[in-house]
Write a protein that holds these residues in place. Sequence first.
Motif, mmCIF file in Angstrom:
data_model
loop_
_atom_site.group_PDB
_atom_site.id
_atom_site.type_symbol
_atom_site.label_atom_id
_atom_site.label_comp_id
_atom_site.label_asym_id
_atom_site.label_seq_id
_atom_site.Cartn_x
_atom_site.Cartn_y
_atom_site.Cartn_z
ATOM 1 N N SER A 58 4.356 -0.319 2.298
ATOM 2 C CA SER A 58 5.208 -1.371 1.753
ATOM 3 C C SER A 58 4.487 -2.716 1.821
ATOM 4 N N GLU A 59 4.994 -3.649 1.048
ATOM 5 C CA GLU A 59 4.448 -5.008 1.102
ATOM 6 C C GLU A 59 4.645 -5.589 2.495
ATOM 7 N N SER A 60 5.809 -5.296 3.097
ATOM 8 C CA SER A 60 6.103 -5.800 4.443
ATOM 9 C C SER A 60 5.081 -5.320 5.450
ATOM 10 N N TYR A 61 4.671 -4.056 5.317
ATOM 11 C CA TYR A 61 3.678 -3.524 6.248
ATOM 12 C C TYR A 61 2.333 -4.204 6.047
ATOM 13 N N LEU A 62 1.887 -4.294 4.804
ATOM 14 C CA LEU A 62 0.576 -4.891 4.545
ATOM 15 C C LEU A 62 0.546 -6.371 4.934
ATOM 16 N N LEU A 63 1.680 -7.053 4.779
ATOM 17 C CA LEU A 63 1.749 -8.471 5.134
ATOM 18 C C LEU A 63 2.057 -8.695 6.617
ATOM 19 N N CYS A 64 2.055 -7.603 7.401
ATOM 20 C CA CYS A 64 2.279 -7.660 8.855
ATOM 21 C C CYS A 64 3.671 -8.164 9.227
ATOM 22 N N ARG A 65 4.631 -7.945 8.352
ATOM 23 C CA ARG A 65 6.020 -8.309 8.653
ATOM 24 C C ARG A 65 6.769 -7.124 9.240
ATOM 25 N N SER A 66 6.152 -5.944 9.164
ATOM 26 C CA SER A 66 6.739 -4.714 9.680
ATOM 27 C C SER A 66 5.620 -3.831 10.201
ATOM 28 N N ASP A 67 5.942 -3.026 11.193
ATOM 29 C CA ASP A 67 4.970 -2.058 11.701
ATOM 30 C C ASP A 67 5.329 -0.649 11.273
ATOM 31 N N GLU A 68 6.338 -0.515 10.407
ATOM 32 C CA GLU A 68 6.763 0.798 9.934
ATOM 33 C C GLU A 68 5.869 1.256 8.784
ATOM 34 N N PHE A 69 5.197 2.389 9.013
ATOM 35 C CA PHE A 69 4.296 2.918 7.996
ATOM 36 C C PHE A 69 4.377 4.433 8.024
ATOM 37 N N ASP A 70 4.968 5.000 6.986
ATOM 38 C CA ASP A 70 5.113 6.449 6.856
ATOM 39 C C ASP A 70 4.475 6.829 5.528
ATOM 40 N N HIS A 71 3.184 7.097 5.565
ATOM 41 C CA HIS A 71 2.448 7.344 4.330
ATOM 42 C C HIS A 71 2.476 8.817 3.936
ATOM 43 N N ALA A 72 2.239 9.053 2.678
ATOM 44 C CA ALA A 72 2.132 10.426 2.177
ATOM 45 C C ALA A 72 0.864 11.044 2.740
ATOM 46 N N LYS A 73 0.960 12.303 3.075
ATOM 47 C CA LYS A 73 -0.207 12.985 3.625
ATOM 48 C C LYS A 73 -0.668 14.038 2.628
ATOM 49 N N PHE A 74 -1.842 13.826 2.081
ATOM 50 C CA PHE A 74 -2.430 14.808 1.178
ATOM 51 C C PHE A 74 -3.935 14.756 1.343
ATOM 52 N N ALA A 75 -4.572 15.829 0.993
ATOM 53 C CA ALA A 75 -6.018 15.943 1.180
ATOM 54 C C ALA A 75 -6.737 15.659 -0.130
ATOM 55 N N LEU A 76 -7.805 14.937 -0.025
ATOM 56 C CA LEU A 76 -8.682 14.672 -1.160
ATOM 57 C C LEU A 76 -10.092 15.001 -0.700
ATOM 58 N N LYS A 77 -10.646 16.041 -1.254
ATOM 59 C CA LYS A 77 -11.995 16.440 -0.877
ATOM 60 C C LYS A 77 -12.940 16.103 -2.015
ATOM 61 N N SER A 78 -13.829 15.183 -1.733
ATOM 62 C CA SER A 78 -14.774 14.760 -2.744
ATOM 63 C C SER A 78 -16.001 14.190 -2.053
ATOM 64 N N THR A 79 -17.131 14.363 -2.678
ATOM 65 C CA THR A 79 -18.347 13.782 -2.125
ATOM 66 C C THR A 79 -18.514 12.342 -2.575
ATOM 67 N N SER A 80 -17.835 11.984 -3.641
ATOM 68 C CA SER A 80 -17.873 10.594 -4.099
ATOM 69 C C SER A 80 -16.513 10.238 -4.687
ATOM 70 N N ILE A 81 -16.111 9.014 -4.440
ATOM 71 C CA ILE A 81 -14.828 8.521 -4.925
ATOM 72 C C ILE A 81 -15.085 7.592 -6.103
ATOM 73 N N GLU A 82 -14.432 7.871 -7.199
ATOM 74 C CA GLU A 82 -14.532 7.035 -8.387
ATOM 75 C C GLU A 82 -13.257 6.202 -8.518
ATOM 76 N N THR A 83 -13.319 5.162 -9.310
ATOM 77 C CA THR A 83 -12.155 4.312 -9.532
ATOM 78 C C THR A 83 -10.979 5.119 -10.069
ATOM 79 N N ASP A 84 -11.244 6.077 -10.958
ATOM 80 C CA ASP A 84 -10.174 6.920 -11.486
ATOM 81 C C ASP A 84 -9.499 7.731 -10.381
ATOM 82 N N ASP A 85 -10.274 8.160 -9.387
ATOM 83 C CA ASP A 85 -9.696 8.887 -8.251
ATOM 84 C C ASP A 85 -8.720 7.988 -7.495
#
Length: 108
Positions: A58-85
Amino acid sequence: MKNIGDRMKTLRENMNLTPQAVSSYLDIPSKELLNMEDGNKNITLSILNKLCSLFGCSESYLLCRSDEFDHAKFALKSTSIETDDLEGIASMNRIYMNMKYLTSKMND
């Protein structure tokens, strides 16, 4: 207390992303991103929105107004990350956050 730049850097590093990859996704020079992480440059609203989508927070988390962070958990296996990724990751995170929000409203 953490500041916004520290939180940005921690989130980026937790995703094993280089400053170059994130700055490419944001369409800004790497130096500008590093200045934001160092606290020497303010974050614009459009950058804030893109970072929240990328990091799945959330914006609140990134702006340090909240410490609540429940992110999606998924795997990304790649040897290189592109902007499209990163665009794909951000899209998946937006879907996850929207579904989480809708579910919370249905339970109210």
